[in-house]
Design an enzyme around this catalytic site. Structure first.
Site, PDB file in Angstrom:
ATOM      1  CG  ASP A  55      -6.555   1.611  -0.847  1.00 62.97           C
ATOM      2  OD1 ASP A  55      -5.397   1.499  -1.281  1.00 62.97           O
ATOM      3  OD2 ASP A  55      -6.960   1.004   0.163  1.00 62.97           O
TER       4      ASP A  55
ATOM      5  CB  CYS B 149      -0.976   0.005   1.167  1.00 65.82           C
ATOM      6  SG  CYS B 149      -0.225   0.210   2.804  1.00 65.82           S
TER       7      CYS B 149
ATOM      8  CG  HIS C 117      -4.295   0.451   4.124  1.00 68.15           C
ATOM      9  ND1 HIS C 117      -3.609  -0.300   3.203  1.00 68.15           N
ATOM     10  CD2 HIS C 117      -5.359   0.981   3.462  1.00 68.15           C
ATOM     11  CE1 HIS C 117      -4.227  -0.239   2.042  1.00 68.15           C
ATOM     12  NE2 HIS C 117      -5.295   0.534   2.178  1.00 68.15           N
TER      13      HIS C 117
END
Length: 270
Positions: free
Chosen positions: A126, A69, A108
């Site tokens: 995302d 991420c 995250h």
């Protein structure tokens, strides 16, 4: 420095518009998720992934690699800012697999993206969640509104709405109910804090990323390699599972089906 846009667009196969519009944002997010795999091979071989843009370009854009991420969303944020979007970096707590009442650290990275000339509502973006339930398109950050995109259904709910920092939870419709994916607030995260979270994820002895964890979203399904277990999920949600025989078979699979050239020392677990 900034990422070379022409090279990045070639990597994800994008030939569409480059103006800062919602249509561009939708197309780029989908193309990025399909074009660059999710993987943690650097961590598996004992390295901490660099978040410097030059290194991200060399690895995710020019190399046959992917990332997790912090890498994906750092790279994507730079691309969006170059195109004229407003981007705020946010860190959140992954809830998938958490025990009831468990509070996880902010490990995250997600993005709040504003489209110039729009109604002012930011979109949640995302490209680094790497799950068959992950976002494939921007989600308007309007609590309770259900959005269907690319065959997936998502919504945001708000916890503690009267508190000093309301918590927003991204949920996906999965298995006949709403599944919590990640919880976050709208407080911007500084670059140094992202670097600390990246270091924690890569080095903590109990980090789940210290074992092989690779995913690829396909136009008609999803691939997941967790250790030596390969799961193939079709577009209708049906899944098949197989156990791989060893490191040589894993390396061959990474190249053939994930498009990844694994670094020396790649193995199922540390």
């Amino acid at each position: 420095m900034s990422v070379d846009l022409d090279k990045y667009f070639a990597r994800i196969g994008w030939g569409g518009e480059r103006g800062p519009t919602l249509g561009t944002l939708r197309g780029l997010q989908h193309a990025h998720v399909l074009g660059i795999p999710f993987e943690n091979l650097d961590v598996v071989v004992g390295a901490v992934p660099s978040l410097e843009l030059a290194d991200l370009e060399a690895k995710l854009v020019l190399g046959s690699r992917g990332g997790y991420c912090f890498e994906h969303n750092t790279l994507f944020a730079d691309v969006l800012e170059q195109l004229g979007f407003g981007v705020t970096r946010l860190t959140g707590r992954v809830r998938v697999g958490a025990r009831p009442g468990e509070v996880r650290p902010r490990t995250h990275l997600v993005l709040a993206v504003r489209v110039p000339g729009s109604d002012g509502v930011p979109h949640l973006v995302d490209v680094g969640f790497g799950s068959p339930d992950a976002l494939l398109e921007p989600l308007p950050m309007i609590p309770g509104v259900v959005r269907e995109g690319r065959g997936r259904r998502h919504r945001l709910v708000v916890e503690e709405p009267d508190g000093p920092a309301p918590v927003r939870v991204l949920q996906a419709w999965s298995g006949g109910g709403w599944l919590d994916l990640v919880a976050f607030t709208l407080a911007p995260t500084l670059a140094i804090d992202i670097k600390v979270a990246n270091w924690y994820v890569a080095t903590h002895p109990r980090s789940p990323f210290r074992r092989l964890f690779v995913q690829r979203t396909l136009p008609a399904g999803h691939l997941l390699l967790d250790g030596a277990t390969l799961t193939r999920t079709a577009a209708d949600g049906t899944a098949t599972v197989e156990e791989l025989g060893g490191d040589a078979e894993i390396a061959a699979l990474l190249e053939a089906e994930f498009g990844i050239a694994p670094p020396p020392g790649t193995r199922a677990a540390r």
